[in-house]
Design an enzyme around this catalytic site. Structure first.
Site, PDB file in Angstrom:
ATOM      1  N   HIS A 124       0.876  -1.183   0.000  1.00 21.23           N
ATOM      2  CA  HIS A 124       0.000   0.000   0.000  1.00 21.23           C
ATOM      3  C   HIS A 124       0.914   1.234   0.000  1.00 21.23           C
ATOM      4  CE1 HIS A 124      -2.739   2.968   1.858  1.00 21.23           C
ATOM      5  NE2 HIS A 124      -3.740   2.176   1.505  1.00 21.23           N
TER       6      HIS A 124
ATOM      7  N   ASP B 137       3.618  -4.275   7.627  1.00 19.17           N
ATOM      8  CA  ASP B 137       2.408  -3.471   7.562  1.00 19.17           C
ATOM      9  C   ASP B 137       1.254  -4.437   7.807  1.00 19.17           C
ATOM     10  OD1 ASP B 137       0.083  -2.242   6.840  1.00 19.17           O
ATOM     11  OD2 ASP B 137       0.785  -1.548   4.873  1.00 19.17           O
TER      12      ASP B 137
ATOM     13  N   GLN C 205      -4.058  -4.872   7.106  1.00 17.12           N
ATOM     14  CA  GLN C 205      -5.033  -5.912   6.734  1.00 17.12           C
ATOM     15  C   GLN C 205      -4.782  -7.181   7.541  1.00 17.12           C
ATOM     16  OE1 GLN C 205      -7.543  -5.349   4.598  1.00 17.12           O
ATOM     17  NE2 GLN C 205      -6.825  -3.373   3.868  1.00 17.12           N
TER      18      GLN C 205
ATOM     19  N   LYS D 180     -10.047  -0.676  10.469  1.00 19.26           N
ATOM     20  CA  LYS D 180     -10.326  -1.863   9.636  1.00 19.26           C
ATOM     21  C   LYS D 180     -10.647  -3.069  10.520  1.00 19.26           C
ATOM     22  CE  LYS D 180      -6.946  -0.198   6.306  1.00 19.26           C
ATOM     23  NZ  LYS D 180      -7.643   0.312   5.141  1.00 19.26           N
TER      24      LYS D 180
ATOM     25  N   CYS E 143      -4.607   2.594  -3.683  1.00 17.64           N
ATOM     26  CA  CYS E 143      -3.340   3.075  -3.105  1.00 17.64           C
ATOM     27  C   CYS E 143      -2.238   2.036  -3.276  1.00 17.64           C
ATOM     28  CB  CYS E 143      -3.488   3.429  -1.622  1.00 17.64           C
ATOM     29  SG  CYS E 143      -4.619   4.778  -1.331  1.00 17.64           S
TER      30      CYS E 143
HETATM   31  C1  LIG Z   1      -2.247  -2.694   3.592  1.00 19.00           C
HETATM   32  C2  LIG Z   1      -2.570  -1.324   4.115  1.00 19.00           C
HETATM   33  N1  LIG Z   1      -1.605  -0.594   4.672  1.00 19.00           N
HETATM   34  C3  LIG Z   1      -1.833   0.627   5.168  1.00 19.00           C
HETATM   35  C4  LIG Z   1      -3.073   1.206   5.100  1.00 19.00           C
HETATM   36  C5  LIG Z   1      -3.285   2.561   5.673  1.00 19.00           C
HETATM   37  O1  LIG Z   1      -4.042   2.512   6.825  1.00 19.00           O
HETATM   38  P1  LIG Z   1      -4.580   3.891   7.478  1.00 19.00           P
HETATM   39  O2  LIG Z   1      -5.235   4.634   6.355  1.00 19.00           O
HETATM   40  O3  LIG Z   1      -5.536   3.477   8.512  1.00 19.00           O
HETATM   41  O4  LIG Z   1      -3.414   4.606   8.025  1.00 19.00           O
HETATM   42  C6  LIG Z   1      -4.104   0.504   4.476  1.00 19.00           C
HETATM   43  C7  LIG Z   1      -5.453   1.127   4.306  1.00 19.00           C
HETATM   44  O5  LIG Z   1      -6.100   0.942   3.309  1.00 19.00           O
HETATM   45  C8  LIG Z   1      -3.857  -0.810   3.989  1.00 19.00           C
HETATM   46  O6  LIG Z   1      -4.822  -1.519   3.414  1.00 19.00           O
END
Ligand SMILES: Cc1ncc(COP(=O)(O)O)c(C=O)c1O
Length: 415
Positions: A132, A209, A212, A235, A373
């Site tokens: 992401h 990260d 998910q 999430k 993203c």
């Molecule tokens: C894999 C992953 N990493 C990071 C994020 C970013 O999370 P946040 O927007 O809550 O900071 C997301 C959100 O879509 C995600 O799916």
């Protein structure tokens, strides 16, 4: 001595659990809501909403700085939430948990405070093409500003990520591996433990990260032996505005602060500043207090079920949806890695993802369309965008049936 308290888990049944989520009872455009955009943000159960409201109406004050009754109460709840997160990740101590405003900020904290001071021009960071942007752009900052080199691990054509592919990119200049636990587009789950093992064999730390991953997989940071693990509450059926970073204590202790302000100092004079120990060092200003109570309630909610039962249900939904879309020869699934999590992304011949999602929306089916993203991943698969259905514990086979029916209708309209 008191006997340990065993908490009775609820039998998991998605059709019962969905009644815990008030919003799922509403309609959109006169159709029952079918919410399949959980990868972007999940809905909140009553237990989370009520925990925040009760706290805000009976125990709320600012934390850490007051001597009065409510401030002490609020501080207790805030620190109890940190302990809940510690247990959720199986970290050793609660001061290894830093509250942030989300997964993005947690990763930026590592980039700024851990990597930036240590990395020089020519040093390398290994990341995958399925990251992401939250786990890409902070590393681009280091590339732009310090000449750090980004090395990209590819995924296979079905979207799998092999530990060997990561290992092959780790070289003498690698200073960090930054990898997603579960892809938000492909659903691919990374073999984190193997990745950590091979990176550590070369003295390279690993950040996961888990935005998910923490939703769909049980996480044990000590078993993984991971250096950093970032996740986000919204999430995970929790509120927006809060996430957390787990960091090994030796890393956190050696890291300089990210934001400056109240609560993160030991002492400030006109000439000198000294900093508090972690985690406070990284929590400048008033933190997300009400949200911390919501996050703890969300974790308690999820832990109220056997997580394996939730995972089995989500896998069933994914398999059912995967089977359901086979009838559409105009639809191409992007990402079919074995054992993947409950996310189904696809391209549709001759239809723009946004047009498709708009028609699904009119049928009450909420999905996401776009690059999610994850532009390097879109480039890898030669796709401008995809449509994504992502499943949560409260979805059921009727939701999948509604998706399939709406897809057939979209084809009639657009095809
Ligand atoms: C894999 C992953 N990493 C990071 C994020 C970013 O999370 P946040 O927007 O809550 O900071 C997301 C959100 O879509 C995600 O799916």
């Amino acid at each position: 001595m008191n006997a340990p308290v065993t908490i009775q888990k609820r039998q998991f049944d998605a059709n019962v659990a969905r009644r815990d989520f008030p919003i799922l009872g509403r309609e959109v455009y006169g159709k029952p809501l079918v919410y399949l955009d959980n990868g972007a943000s999940a809905q909140k159960p009553r237990a989370v909403l009520e925990a925040m409201e009760t706290f805000a109406t009976s125990e709320y004050a600012n934390v850490h700085r007051g001597v009065h009754f409510l401030s002490a109460k609020a501080t207790e709840r805030y620190e109890a939430a940190r302990e809940t997160v510690r247990k959720f990740l199986n970290a050793g101590r609660s001061d290894e948990i830093v509250f942030t405003k989300g997964g993005t900020e947690a990763i930026n904290l590592v980039a700024h405070s851990f990597a930036m001071p240590r990395l020089q021009a020519g040093d390398e960071i290994v990341l995958s093409v399925m990251e992401h942007h939250s786990n890409i752009v902070p590393w681009h900052f280091l590339r732009e500003r310090q000449g750090v080199v980004l090395r990209w691990v590819d995924v296979t054509d079905n979207g799998a990520l092999d530990a060997e592919a990561v290992d092959a990119l780790i070289g003498p200049k690698t200073r960090l591996v930054a990898i997603s636990h579960m892809s938000n587009v492909l659903g691919t789950i990374s073999p984190l433990k193997e990745i950590v093992r091979s990176a550590h064999a070369r003295g390279v730390p690993v950040l996961a990260d888990g935005c998910q991953g923490a939703v769909h997989l049980a996480v044990d940071v000590r078993d993984l032996d991971i250096d950093f693990y970032a996740f986000t509450a919204h999430k995970l059926y929790g509120p927006t505005g809060i996430g957390a970073l787990y960091g090994k204590p030796e890393h956190l202790k050696a890291m300089r602060p990210f934001n400056g302000g109240g609560e993160m100092i030991q002492e400030v004079t006109k000439g000198v500043v000294t900093y508090a120990d972690p985690p406070m060092r990284f929590e400048a200003g008033t933190p997300p207090i009400i949200e911390s109570v919501g996050l703890a309630a969300a974790i308690d909610y999820v832990n109220g079920f056997e997580r394996d039962a939730i995972a089995a249900h989500e896998h069933d939904l994914l398999a059912y949806a995967r089977e359901g879309v086979r009838q559409f020869n105009w639809l191409k699934v992007v990402g079919d890695a074995p054992g993947k999590g409950s996310i189904l992304s696809f391209e549709a011949d001759g239809m723009h993802a946004h047009d498709l999602a708009t028609i699904l929306d009119r049928e009450g089916v909420a999905v996401r369309a776009g690059h999610h993203c994850a532009q390097p991943l879109m480039e890898r698969f030669g796709a401008a965008s995809t449509t994504r259905a992502s499943f949560a514990l409260y979805n059921n086979r009727a939701d999948v049936d509604a998706l399939i029916k709406a897809l057939a209708k979209a084809r009639d309209i657009l095809g």
